[in-house]
Motif scaffolding. Sequence first.
Motif, PDB file in Angstrom:
ATOM      1  N   HIS A 116       0.978  -1.236  -0.089  1.00 23.71           N
ATOM      2  CA  HIS A 116      -0.187   0.056  -0.086  1.00 23.71           C
ATOM      3  C   HIS A 116       0.827   1.012   0.042  1.00 23.71           C
ATOM      4  CE1 HIS A 116      -3.604   2.435   0.552  1.00 23.71           C
ATOM      5  NE2 HIS A 116      -3.107   2.873   1.467  1.00 23.71           N
ATOM      6  N   PRO A 117       0.674   2.152  -1.022  1.00 22.07           N
ATOM      7  CA  PRO A 117       1.525   3.393  -1.063  1.00 22.07           C
ATOM      8  C   PRO A 117       1.058   4.503   0.148  1.00 22.07           C
ATOM      9  CG  PRO A 117      -0.257   3.577  -2.353  1.00 22.07           C
ATOM     10  CD  PRO A 117      -0.515   2.453  -1.875  1.00 22.07           C
ATOM     11  N   ALA A 118       1.077   4.057   1.479  1.00 26.18           N
ATOM     12  CA  ALA A 118       1.037   5.124   2.434  1.00 26.18           C
ATOM     13  C   ALA A 118       1.434   4.233   3.810  1.00 26.18           C
ATOM     14  CB  ALA A 118      -0.318   5.595   2.708  1.00 26.18           C
ATOM     15  N   LEU A 119       1.367   5.299   5.002  1.00 24.58           N
ATOM     16  CA  LEU A 119       1.895   4.645   6.234  1.00 24.58           C
ATOM     17  C   LEU A 119       0.519   4.092   7.038  1.00 24.58           C
ATOM     18  CD1 LEU A 119       4.704   6.739   7.020  1.00 24.58           C
ATOM     19  CD2 LEU A 119       4.945   4.683   6.140  1.00 24.58           C
ATOM     20  N   LEU A 120      -0.017   2.953   6.509  1.00 25.65           N
ATOM     21  CA  LEU A 120      -1.221   2.402   7.328  1.00 25.65           C
ATOM     22  C   LEU A 120      -0.926   2.301   8.610  1.00 25.65           C
ATOM     23  CD1 LEU A 120      -1.884  -0.676   5.002  1.00 25.65           C
ATOM     24  CD2 LEU A 120      -3.106   1.549   4.908  1.00 25.65           C
TER      25      LEU A 120
ATOM     26  N   LYS B 175      -3.197   4.738   8.789  1.00 26.97           N
ATOM     27  CA  LYS B 175      -3.755   6.066   7.946  1.00 26.97           C
ATOM     28  C   LYS B 175      -3.611   5.931   6.540  1.00 26.97           C
ATOM     29  CE  LYS B 175      -3.039  10.034   9.928  1.00 26.97           C
ATOM     30  NZ  LYS B 175      -1.986  11.102  10.548  1.00 26.97           N
ATOM     31  N   TYR B 176      -4.695   6.546   5.953  1.00 26.25           N
ATOM     32  CA  TYR B 176      -4.653   6.746   4.462  1.00 26.25           C
ATOM     33  C   TYR B 176      -4.776   5.097   3.734  1.00 26.25           C
ATOM     34  CZ  TYR B 176      -2.976  11.113   5.875  1.00 26.25           C
ATOM     35  OH  TYR B 176      -2.868  12.205   6.621  1.00 26.25           O
ATOM     36  N   GLY B 177      -5.889   4.336   4.291  1.00 26.09           N
ATOM     37  CA  GLY B 177      -5.808   3.225   3.796  1.00 26.09           C
ATOM     38  C   GLY B 177      -7.619   2.769   3.568  1.00 26.09           C
ATOM     39  N   GLY B 178      -7.842   1.749   2.738  1.00 24.39           N
ATOM     40  CA  GLY B 178      -9.313   1.376   2.888  1.00 24.39           C
ATOM     41  C   GLY B 178      -9.657   1.733   1.574  1.00 24.39           C
ATOM     42  N   LYS B 179     -11.106   1.202   1.203  1.00 23.20           N
ATOM     43  CA  LYS B 179     -11.459   0.997  -0.225  1.00 23.20           C
ATOM     44  C   LYS B 179     -11.328   2.599  -0.819  1.00 23.20           C
ATOM     45  CE  LYS B 179     -15.524  -0.560  -2.426  1.00 23.20           C
ATOM     46  NZ  LYS B 179     -15.041  -1.133  -3.607  1.00 23.20           N
ATOM     47  N   GLY B 180     -10.936   2.427  -2.105  1.00 24.94           N
ATOM     48  CA  GLY B 180     -10.822   3.740  -2.866  1.00 24.94           C
ATOM     49  C   GLY B 180      -9.691   4.296  -2.761  1.00 24.94           C
ATOM     50  N   MET B 181      -8.962   4.010  -1.577  1.00 30.41           N
ATOM     51  CA  MET B 181      -7.711   4.690  -1.162  1.00 30.41           C
ATOM     52  C   MET B 181      -6.566   4.209  -1.873  1.00 30.41           C
ATOM     53  SD  MET B 181      -8.012   7.712   0.541  1.00 30.41           S
ATOM     54  CE  MET B 181      -6.712   8.106   1.645  1.00 30.41           C
ATOM     55  N   HIS B 182      -6.454   4.546  -3.074  1.00 29.81           N
ATOM     56  CA  HIS B 182      -5.366   4.226  -4.263  1.00 29.81           C
ATOM     57  C   HIS B 182      -5.177   5.149  -5.283  1.00 29.81           C
ATOM     58  CE1 HIS B 182      -8.295   3.302  -7.539  1.00 29.81           C
ATOM     59  NE2 HIS B 182      -8.899   2.840  -6.262  1.00 29.81           N
ATOM     60  N   GLY B 183      -3.984   4.829  -5.891  1.00 31.55           N
ATOM     61  CA  GLY B 183      -3.805   5.739  -6.870  1.00 31.55           C
ATOM     62  C   GLY B 183      -3.421   7.312  -6.278  1.00 31.55           C
ATOM     63  N   LEU B 184      -3.771   8.302  -7.027  1.00 34.09           N
ATOM     64  CA  LEU B 184      -3.470   9.532  -6.531  1.00 34.09           C
ATOM     65  C   LEU B 184      -4.136  10.075  -5.263  1.00 34.09           C
ATOM     66  CD1 LEU B 184      -2.537  11.469 -10.015  1.00 34.09           C
ATOM     67  CD2 LEU B 184      -1.102  10.554  -8.281  1.00 34.09           C
ATOM     68  N   HIS B 185      -5.386   9.365  -5.132  1.00 34.48           N
ATOM     69  CA  HIS B 185      -6.141   9.961  -4.012  1.00 34.48           C
ATOM     70  C   HIS B 185      -5.286   9.976  -2.665  1.00 34.48           C
ATOM     71  CE1 HIS B 185      -9.396   9.445  -6.676  1.00 34.48           C
ATOM     72  NE2 HIS B 185      -9.201   8.242  -6.841  1.00 34.48           N
TER      73      HIS B 185
ATOM     74  N   ASP C 109       4.718  19.476  -2.567  1.00 36.83           N
ATOM     75  CA  ASP C 109       4.778  18.386  -3.390  1.00 36.83           C
ATOM     76  C   ASP C 109       3.412  18.275  -4.172  1.00 36.83           C
ATOM     77  OD1 ASP C 109       7.092  16.747  -3.172  1.00 36.83           O
ATOM     78  OD2 ASP C 109       6.261  15.846  -1.403  1.00 36.83           O
ATOM     79  N   THR C 110       3.370  17.985  -5.477  1.00 34.17           N
ATOM     80  CA  THR C 110       1.989  17.746  -6.077  1.00 34.17           C
ATOM     81  C   THR C 110       1.967  16.087  -5.875  1.00 34.17           C
ATOM     82  OG1 THR C 110       3.220  16.752  -8.021  1.00 34.17           O
ATOM     83  CG2 THR C 110       2.603  19.301  -8.008  1.00 34.17           C
ATOM     84  N   PRO C 111       0.621  15.673  -5.689  1.00 30.25           N
ATOM     85  CA  PRO C 111       0.317  14.218  -5.599  1.00 30.25           C
ATOM     86  C   PRO C 111       1.204  13.276  -6.752  1.00 30.25           C
ATOM     87  CG  PRO C 111      -1.753  15.597  -5.849  1.00 30.25           C
ATOM     88  CD  PRO C 111      -0.716  16.543  -5.971  1.00 30.25           C
ATOM     89  N   GLU C 112       1.222  13.822  -7.921  1.00 32.81           N
ATOM     90  CA  GLU C 112       2.256  13.244  -8.765  1.00 32.81           C
ATOM     91  C   GLU C 112       3.739  12.928  -8.273  1.00 32.81           C
ATOM     92  OE1 GLU C 112       0.421  15.434  -9.307  1.00 32.81           O
ATOM     93  OE2 GLU C 112      -1.218  14.577 -10.903  1.00 32.81           O
TER      94      GLU C 112
ATOM     95  N   GLN D 128      -2.942  12.680  -2.248  1.00 33.06           N
ATOM     96  CA  GLN D 128      -3.530  13.805  -2.185  1.00 33.06           C
ATOM     97  C   GLN D 128      -4.000  13.838  -0.676  1.00 33.06           C
ATOM     98  OE1 GLN D 128      -6.046  13.855  -5.685  1.00 33.06           O
ATOM     99  NE2 GLN D 128      -5.761  15.726  -5.702  1.00 33.06           N
ATOM    100  N   ALA D 129      -4.645  13.032  -0.091  1.00 31.75           N
ATOM    101  CA  ALA D 129      -4.986  13.088   1.315  1.00 31.75           C
ATOM    102  C   ALA D 129      -3.868  13.361   2.139  1.00 31.75           C
ATOM    103  CB  ALA D 129      -5.639  11.661   1.571  1.00 31.75           C
ATOM    104  N   VAL D 130      -2.605  12.693   1.731  1.00 32.61           N
ATOM    105  CA  VAL D 130      -1.462  12.966   2.570  1.00 32.61           C
ATOM    106  C   VAL D 130      -0.887  14.265   2.690  1.00 32.61           C
ATOM    107  CG1 VAL D 130       0.937  12.185   2.932  1.00 32.61           C
ATOM    108  CG2 VAL D 130      -0.576  10.308   2.599  1.00 32.61           C
ATOM    109  N   ILE D 131      -0.874  14.829   1.482  1.00 35.94           N
ATOM    110  CA  ILE D 131      -0.536  16.358   1.206  1.00 35.94           C
ATOM    111  C   ILE D 131      -1.356  17.280   1.978  1.00 35.94           C
ATOM    112  CG2 ILE D 131      -0.198  18.130  -0.561  1.00 35.94           C
ATOM    113  CD1 ILE D 131       0.681  15.713  -2.366  1.00 35.94           C
ATOM    114  N   GLU D 132      -2.788  17.071   1.835  1.00 30.26           N
ATOM    115  CA  GLU D 132      -3.877  18.067   2.312  1.00 30.26           C
ATOM    116  C   GLU D 132      -3.761  18.015   3.758  1.00 30.26           C
ATOM    117  OE1 GLU D 132      -6.767  17.553  -1.596  1.00 30.26           O
ATOM    118  OE2 GLU D 132      -7.350  16.898   0.458  1.00 30.26           O
ATOM    119  N   ALA D 133      -3.422  16.758   4.337  1.00 27.95           N
ATOM    120  CA  ALA D 133      -3.206  16.683   5.782  1.00 27.95           C
ATOM    121  C   ALA D 133      -1.799  17.164   6.342  1.00 27.95           C
ATOM    122  CB  ALA D 133      -3.445  15.180   6.432  1.00 27.95           C
TER     123      ALA D 133
END
Length: 188
Positions: A102-106, A108-118, A159-162, A121-126
């Motif tokens: 998973h491309p984040a530090l679970l 946090k930022y996990g679960g259905k739909g949390m993939h790709g740039l979303h 950082d941009t999400p990309e 985006q959430a990590v940066i916004e937080a």
Amino acid sequence: KHIVLFASGSGSNAQQIMAYFQNHPQIKVVALFSNKADAYALQRAENFKIPAFSFTREEYKNGALLQQVQSFKPDLLVLAGFLWLIPLDFLQAFPNKIINIHPALLPKYGGKGMHGLHVHQAVIEAQEKESGITIHYVNEHYDQGTSIYQHTCPVNPDDTPEQLAARVLELEHTYLPKVIEELLLSSS
Ligand code: GRF
């Protein structure tokens, strides 16, 4: 030791794994499965002369796919960018033998739909100071299995999400093959 890969998309992680184990004395990638008939991951497997199959949700649910996967006698199933929840019959057939990246530090930022740039985006916004990867065992919930390995990277304020996605993907490519090797060589 046999690895079976699952990928839904481009398969850059699958690519790294197939390349890493290409001439490995004890470990072999024996098949790649995708739920998307047009996933580039299938092409990547063919390039490595590794059997590649796509499957429908019906086959996924009715046990047909499970039987096909079992025929490869896998020691480890690796979800390398695979977006469907794993059905109970798979979890029962391969206890503690299915892992996910998973491309984040679970947690946090996990679960259905949390993939790709979303995710990024959430990590940066937080306004997180760091992000990274989590390699974990798979259970019946998205991204909630026992963690195996995490590796962090910095998040820069501009950082941009990309940009964050690219930084995290580098970690995936570097560490997933090594963690798989560790798991398989340390298991009896
Ligand atoms: C990666 O970001 C991975 O963390 C997530 O899905 C993406 C897979 O990318 N599970 P790829 O298909 O391996 O290039």
